[in-house]
Design an enzyme around this catalytic site. Structure first.
Site, PDB file in Angstrom:
ATOM      1  N   THR A 144       0.829  -1.205   0.000  1.00  0.00           N
ATOM      2  CA  THR A 144       0.000   0.000   0.000  1.00  0.00           C
ATOM      3  C   THR A 144       0.861   1.252   0.000  1.00  0.00           C
ATOM      4  OG1 THR A 144      -0.172   0.037   2.418  1.00  0.00           O
ATOM      5  CG2 THR A 144      -1.870  -1.191   1.215  1.00  0.00           C
ATOM      6  N   ASP A 145       0.238   2.355  -0.417  1.00  0.00           N
ATOM      7  CA  ASP A 145       0.946   3.628  -0.456  1.00  0.00           C
ATOM      8  C   ASP A 145       0.514   4.504   0.726  1.00  0.00           C
ATOM      9  OD1 ASP A 145      -1.582   4.627  -1.119  1.00  0.00           O
ATOM     10  OD2 ASP A 145      -1.096   4.904  -3.231  1.00  0.00           O
ATOM     11  N   GLN A 146       0.909   5.756   0.708  1.00  0.00           N
ATOM     12  CA  GLN A 146       0.615   6.670   1.814  1.00  0.00           C
ATOM     13  C   GLN A 146      -0.894   6.880   2.002  1.00  0.00           C
ATOM     14  OE1 GLN A 146       2.628  10.411   1.451  1.00  0.00           O
ATOM     15  NE2 GLN A 146       2.098  11.077   3.508  1.00  0.00           N
ATOM     16  N   VAL A 194      -3.932   2.625   0.076  1.00  0.00           N
ATOM     17  CA  VAL A 194      -4.460   1.760  -0.975  1.00  0.00           C
ATOM     18  C   VAL A 194      -3.296   1.083  -1.696  1.00  0.00           C
ATOM     19  CG1 VAL A 194      -6.524   3.175  -1.275  1.00  0.00           C
ATOM     20  CG2 VAL A 194      -4.544   3.590  -2.728  1.00  0.00           C
TER      21      VAL A 194
END
Length: 137
Positions: A14-16, A19
């Protein structure tokens, strides 16, 4: 024929925003493609042992709904085109509720390990050719 494999969304994917980072779906495509090949009774490692690779030369991805950490994803993979040289795989990634999250395609050709030039599967890998002919009919 459609092959399905389950992927649990891991935190590292996931990213910041929380998601799945967009490029990770390509890894999931590869997981699905490998499972599809195995469901045909074939293995990429055997292809490579025989002196061939099957690189990606084109990818298309459409993002419909993000997946988040802790969710389960299901990668559905099928062959949508095969002409003896080029193989186009189709992918759908759905969530546990059956909602389409990502869809796409990847195009591949079999190449010689020595020259990296395309080869006809019919001659180089006849068992693969027969299997692919069966699933696109």
């Amino acid at each position: 024929m459609v092959s399905e494999t389950e992927v649990e969304v891991r935190y590292a994917e996931t990213d910041q925003m929380g998601v799945v980072y967009h490029a990770n779906y390509l890894i999931w495509f590869e997981i699905g493609r490998t499972k599809f090949v195995e469901d045909l009774g074939l293995r990429y490692v055997d292809m490579e042992d025989e002196g061939y690779f099957c690189p990606v030369f084109d990818v298309h991805v459409t993002y419909r709904r993000p997946l988040k950490y802790g969710e389960k994803a299901f990668v559905k993979t099928r062959v949508i085109e095969y002409n003896g040289v080029k193989v186009v795989y189709g992918y759908e990634i759905i969530d546990a509720d059956g909602t389409l999250c990502v869809e796409g395609t990847s195009s591949h050709v079999v190449v010689s390990k020595e020259t990296f030039q395309p080869v006809a599967m019919r001659k180089a890998l006849p068992n693969w050719h027969i299997a692919y002919e069966r699933v696109v009919r």
